[in-house]
Design a protein around this motif. Sequence first.
Motif, mmCIF file in Angstrom:
data_model
loop_
_atom_site.group_PDB
_atom_site.id
_atom_site.type_symbol
_atom_site.label_atom_id
_atom_site.label_comp_id
_atom_site.label_asym_id
_atom_site.label_seq_id
_atom_site.Cartn_x
_atom_site.Cartn_y
_atom_site.Cartn_z
ATOM 1 N N HIS A 281 -5.299 1.217 -1.057
ATOM 2 C CA HIS A 281 -5.589 2.420 -0.268
ATOM 3 C C HIS A 281 -6.960 2.267 0.388
ATOM 4 N N ILE B 4 0.055 8.112 6.254
ATOM 5 C CA ILE B 4 1.443 8.545 6.087
ATOM 6 C C ILE B 4 2.338 7.325 6.287
ATOM 7 N N VAL B 5 3.312 7.175 5.389
ATOM 8 C CA VAL B 5 4.258 6.055 5.437
ATOM 9 C C VAL B 5 5.653 6.631 5.614
ATOM 10 N N ILE C 166 -1.282 0.843 -3.783
ATOM 11 C CA ILE C 166 -0.134 1.631 -3.321
ATOM 12 C C ILE C 166 1.072 0.715 -3.205
ATOM 13 N N ARG C 167 2.175 1.140 -3.790
ATOM 14 C CA ARG C 167 3.430 0.378 -3.719
ATOM 15 C C ARG C 167 4.518 1.275 -3.140
ATOM 16 N N ILE C 168 5.099 0.852 -2.044
ATOM 17 C CA ILE C 168 6.121 1.642 -1.353
ATOM 18 C C ILE C 168 7.427 0.850 -1.309
ATOM 19 N N LYS D 25 9.640 -3.387 1.164
ATOM 20 C CA LYS D 25 8.514 -3.057 0.281
ATOM 21 C C LYS D 25 7.182 -3.325 0.976
ATOM 22 N N LEU E 104 3.635 2.182 8.471
ATOM 23 C CA LEU E 104 2.432 2.851 7.987
ATOM 24 C C LEU E 104 1.588 3.339 9.162
ATOM 25 N N LEU F 52 7.788 8.567 3.041
ATOM 26 C CA LEU F 52 7.772 7.844 1.765
ATOM 27 C C LEU F 52 6.485 8.079 0.984
ATOM 28 N N TYR F 53 5.406 8.347 1.718
ATOM 29 C CA TYR F 53 4.098 8.586 1.079
ATOM 30 C C TYR F 53 3.217 9.306 2.087
ATOM 31 N N GLU F 54 2.434 10.253 1.592
ATOM 32 C CA GLU F 54 1.510 10.946 2.493
ATOM 33 C C GLU F 54 0.335 11.490 1.712
ATOM 34 N N ASP F 55 -0.857 11.334 2.261
ATOM 35 C CA ASP F 55 -2.040 12.009 1.748
ATOM 36 C C ASP F 55 -2.941 12.337 2.939
#
Length: 232
Positions: A209, A22-23, A216-218, A204, A77, A15-18
């Motif tokens: 961060h 990582i999510v 950050i909104r997931i 959600k 997360l 869903l999110y990564e940097d």
Amino acid sequence: MTDKIISTPQNLQVLYEDNHLIVVNKRPGDIVQGDKTGDVPLSKVVKEYIKIKYGKPGNVYLGVVHRLDRPTSGIVLFAKTSKALPRLNKLFKEKDAKKTYWAIVKNAPPQQQDTLVHYMKRIPKQNKSYAHNKEVPDSKKAILEYRVIKSLNNYFLLEIDLQTGRHHQIRSQLSAIGCPIKGDLKYGFDRSNKDGSIHLHARKLIFEHPVKKENIRITAELPRDPLWDASL
């Protein structure tokens, strides 16, 4: 559990990564960390995903920030750096991360929306927590807010904001008001889901961060089945 799809490095729902975190969207049946079953945990799958994607030799660093029960789906997360992990741990410990869940229950709650306050006592031998109306020895205060957001065919969709993070908190507290989650035999639902899941989804997550300091909104996509599909 039968008819389930377990996460692999090839089908992982990121869903999110940097560089720092990582999510992923956990499937029902995924276990976040290893246990006595010996099944491959989601943490190992994510490590393998990172190793393959970036061609990393040797061990991959990954920190587990929080967990979801095995039959539950939704947002998990992980920290990718040792710099991010303690900051994320602090964020969750101090309740600066806002976690919202969706649950499908058979019975209508007493109110359309309410705040539930119980005292949870965990019984490790049963892997179960009991919600008491008054404080009992070795109990911890548990608070959540819920609201009914949709009436489905014979079911009700609830949105839940967690104020505390106790063992099996949502499952136990909803059961205590006569609203066990669909498929949750452990907490009073009358039959299991055929894939062993329960209809509880970490929908959600909002947090700052740990390095970039930006918000950050997931949002995690729901599992595919007729009831979840009807929730949208």
